[in-house]
Design a protein around this motif. Structure first.
Motif, PDB file in Angstrom:
ATOM      1  N   LEU A   1       0.825  -1.218   0.000  1.00  0.00           N
ATOM      2  CA  LEU A   1       0.000   0.000   0.000  1.00  0.00           C
ATOM      3  C   LEU A   1       0.854   1.260   0.000  1.00  0.00           C
ATOM      4  O   LEU A   1       0.494   2.258  -0.624  1.00  0.00           O
ATOM      5  CB  LEU A   1      -0.966  -0.002   1.186  1.00  0.00           C
ATOM      6  N   SER A   2       2.014   1.219   0.681  1.00  0.00           N
ATOM      7  CA  SER A   2       2.901   2.388   0.699  1.00  0.00           C
ATOM      8  C   SER A   2       3.448   2.689  -0.698  1.00  0.00           C
ATOM      9  O   SER A   2       3.866   3.815  -0.973  1.00  0.00           O
ATOM     10  CB  SER A   2       4.055   2.190   1.691  1.00  0.00           C
ATOM     11  N   LEU A   3       3.429   1.695  -1.587  1.00  0.00           N
ATOM     12  CA  LEU A   3       3.894   1.867  -2.964  1.00  0.00           C
ATOM     13  C   LEU A   3       2.739   2.143  -3.928  1.00  0.00           C
ATOM     14  O   LEU A   3       2.950   2.250  -5.138  1.00  0.00           O
ATOM     15  CB  LEU A   3       4.649   0.610  -3.419  1.00  0.00           C
ATOM     16  N   GLY A   4       1.518   2.212  -3.388  1.00  0.00           N
ATOM     17  CA  GLY A   4       0.349   2.437  -4.238  1.00  0.00           C
ATOM     18  C   GLY A   4      -0.150   1.171  -4.910  1.00  0.00           C
ATOM     19  O   GLY A   4      -0.894   1.236  -5.886  1.00  0.00           O
ATOM     20  N   ILE A   5       0.238   0.004  -4.372  1.00  0.00           N
ATOM     21  CA  ILE A   5      -0.174  -1.288  -4.938  1.00  0.00           C
ATOM     22  C   ILE A   5      -1.224  -1.910  -4.025  1.00  0.00           C
ATOM     23  O   ILE A   5      -0.975  -2.112  -2.837  1.00  0.00           O
ATOM     24  CB  ILE A   5       1.031  -2.254  -5.032  1.00  0.00           C
ATOM     25  N   ASP A   6      -2.388  -2.228  -4.576  1.00  0.00           N
ATOM     26  CA  ASP A   6      -3.407  -2.957  -3.827  1.00  0.00           C
ATOM     27  C   ASP A   6      -3.759  -4.217  -4.604  1.00  0.00           C
ATOM     28  O   ASP A   6      -4.608  -4.192  -5.493  1.00  0.00           O
ATOM     29  CB  ASP A   6      -4.658  -2.111  -3.604  1.00  0.00           C
TER      30      ASP A   6
ATOM     31  N   PRO B   1       1.910  -7.509 -13.004  1.00  0.00           N
ATOM     32  CA  PRO B   1       1.888  -6.312 -13.849  1.00  0.00           C
ATOM     33  C   PRO B   1       3.255  -5.620 -13.900  1.00  0.00           C
ATOM     34  O   PRO B   1       3.999  -5.608 -12.919  1.00  0.00           O
ATOM     35  CB  PRO B   1       0.848  -5.413 -13.183  1.00  0.00           C
ATOM     36  N   ASP B   2       3.562  -5.038 -15.050  1.00  0.00           N
ATOM     37  CA  ASP B   2       4.856  -4.373 -15.245  1.00  0.00           C
ATOM     38  C   ASP B   2       5.092  -3.253 -14.242  1.00  0.00           C
ATOM     39  O   ASP B   2       6.209  -3.085 -13.749  1.00  0.00           O
ATOM     40  CB  ASP B   2       4.968  -3.823 -16.678  1.00  0.00           C
ATOM     41  N   ASN B   3       4.049  -2.473 -13.913  1.00  0.00           N
ATOM     42  CA  ASN B   3       4.237  -1.380 -12.953  1.00  0.00           C
ATOM     43  C   ASN B   3       4.565  -1.909 -11.557  1.00  0.00           C
ATOM     44  O   ASN B   3       5.374  -1.335 -10.842  1.00  0.00           O
ATOM     45  CB  ASN B   3       3.019  -0.452 -12.915  1.00  0.00           C
ATOM     46  N   VAL B   4       3.973  -3.036 -11.172  1.00  0.00           N
ATOM     47  CA  VAL B   4       4.266  -3.662  -9.885  1.00  0.00           C
ATOM     48  C   VAL B   4       5.694  -4.198  -9.900  1.00  0.00           C
ATOM     49  O   VAL B   4       6.472  -3.994  -8.959  1.00  0.00           O
ATOM     50  CB  VAL B   4       3.255  -4.784  -9.577  1.00  0.00           C
ATOM     51  N   ARG B   5       6.054  -4.857 -10.971  1.00  0.00           N
ATOM     52  CA  ARG B   5       7.411  -5.394 -11.135  1.00  0.00           C
ATOM     53  C   ARG B   5       8.441  -4.271 -10.993  1.00  0.00           C
ATOM     54  O   ARG B   5       9.439  -4.412 -10.293  1.00  0.00           O
ATOM     55  CB  ARG B   5       7.507  -6.053 -12.516  1.00  0.00           C
ATOM     56  N   GLU B   6       8.178  -3.143 -11.628  1.00  0.00           N
ATOM     57  CA  GLU B   6       9.113  -2.010 -11.573  1.00  0.00           C
ATOM     58  C   GLU B   6       9.235  -1.452 -10.153  1.00  0.00           C
ATOM     59  O   GLU B   6      10.337  -1.202  -9.672  1.00  0.00           O
ATOM     60  CB  GLU B   6       8.663  -0.907 -12.531  1.00  0.00           C
ATOM     61  N   LEU B   7       8.102  -1.284  -9.472  1.00  0.00           N
ATOM     62  CA  LEU B   7       8.130  -0.757  -8.104  1.00  0.00           C
ATOM     63  C   LEU B   7       8.864  -1.701  -7.141  1.00  0.00           C
ATOM     64  O   LEU B   7       9.549  -1.253  -6.237  1.00  0.00           O
ATOM     65  CB  LEU B   7       6.713  -0.493  -7.606  1.00  0.00           C
ATOM     66  N   LEU B   8       8.702  -3.008  -7.336  1.00  0.00           N
ATOM     67  CA  LEU B   8       9.305  -3.973  -6.417  1.00  0.00           C
ATOM     68  C   LEU B   8      10.766  -4.263  -6.719  1.00  0.00           C
ATOM     69  O   LEU B   8      11.472  -4.814  -5.877  1.00  0.00           O
ATOM     70  CB  LEU B   8       8.511  -5.270  -6.409  1.00  0.00           C
ATOM     71  N   THR B   9      11.243  -3.905  -7.909  1.00  0.00           N
ATOM     72  CA  THR B   9      12.655  -4.129  -8.212  1.00  0.00           C
ATOM     73  C   THR B   9      13.497  -2.886  -7.971  1.00  0.00           C
ATOM     74  O   THR B   9      14.716  -2.955  -7.984  1.00  0.00           O
ATOM     75  CB  THR B   9      12.846  -4.586  -9.685  1.00  0.00           C
TER      76      THR B   9
END
Length: 142
Positions: free
Chosen positions: A39-44, A129-137
């Motif tokens: 959630l702190s990264l805007g991912i739900d 999702p690519d945006n999630v992958r980018e935020l987590l890497t």
């Protein structure tokens, strides 16, 4: 890969009669901590995808190793690191520390999934999702 840390206190309701953490509470803390990290990264991952479909991030593998026992009222650091992102899965490492001393370490693999509302048996793994992958890497600034 990203790492997230936060502090938490071990409360009386989380202990056995000897004042030592009741081990299933680690699993609950892992879920809560991972939720806060995402959630702190805007991912739900549990958000509604459309009016009939909800996302999810179910666990498909979990292992825990215990090294030392925290005691009542002890301040702990929960550290969550992204270990690997596959096509449809993400592996996280959870570490619980008292200062520099490792108390417990867990590895969990979760799949990026969706399911129809009211039908848990319709769970289906999807590509992360690519945006999630980018935020987590991306390396964290902590």
């Amino acid at each position: 890969m990203r790492t997230y840390r936060y502090q938490r206190r071990l409360h009386w309701s989380e202990c056995d009669p000897g004042g030592i953490v009741f081990f299933p509470n680690y699993a609950r803390w892992m879920v809560d901590g991972l939720n806060e990290m995402l959630l702190s990264l805007g991912i739900d991952p549990n958000a509604m995808v459309d009016d009939k479909t909800r996302g999810g991030l179910p666990v498909v593998q979990l292992s825990m190793r215990f090294f030392d026992a925290p005691l009542l009222h002890m301040q702990l650091c929960h550290e969550i690191s992204v270990e690997k992102i596959g096509g449809k899965s993400i592996t996280f490492v959870h570490r619980f520390l008292r200062g520099e001393s490792l108390l417990m370490e867990a590895h969990e693999t979760r799949v990026w999934a969706t399911h129809l509302l009211g039908d848990a048996t319709s769970m289906q793994a999807n590509r992360v999702p690519d945006n999630v992958r980018e935020l987590l890497t991306t390396e964290s600034a902590q």
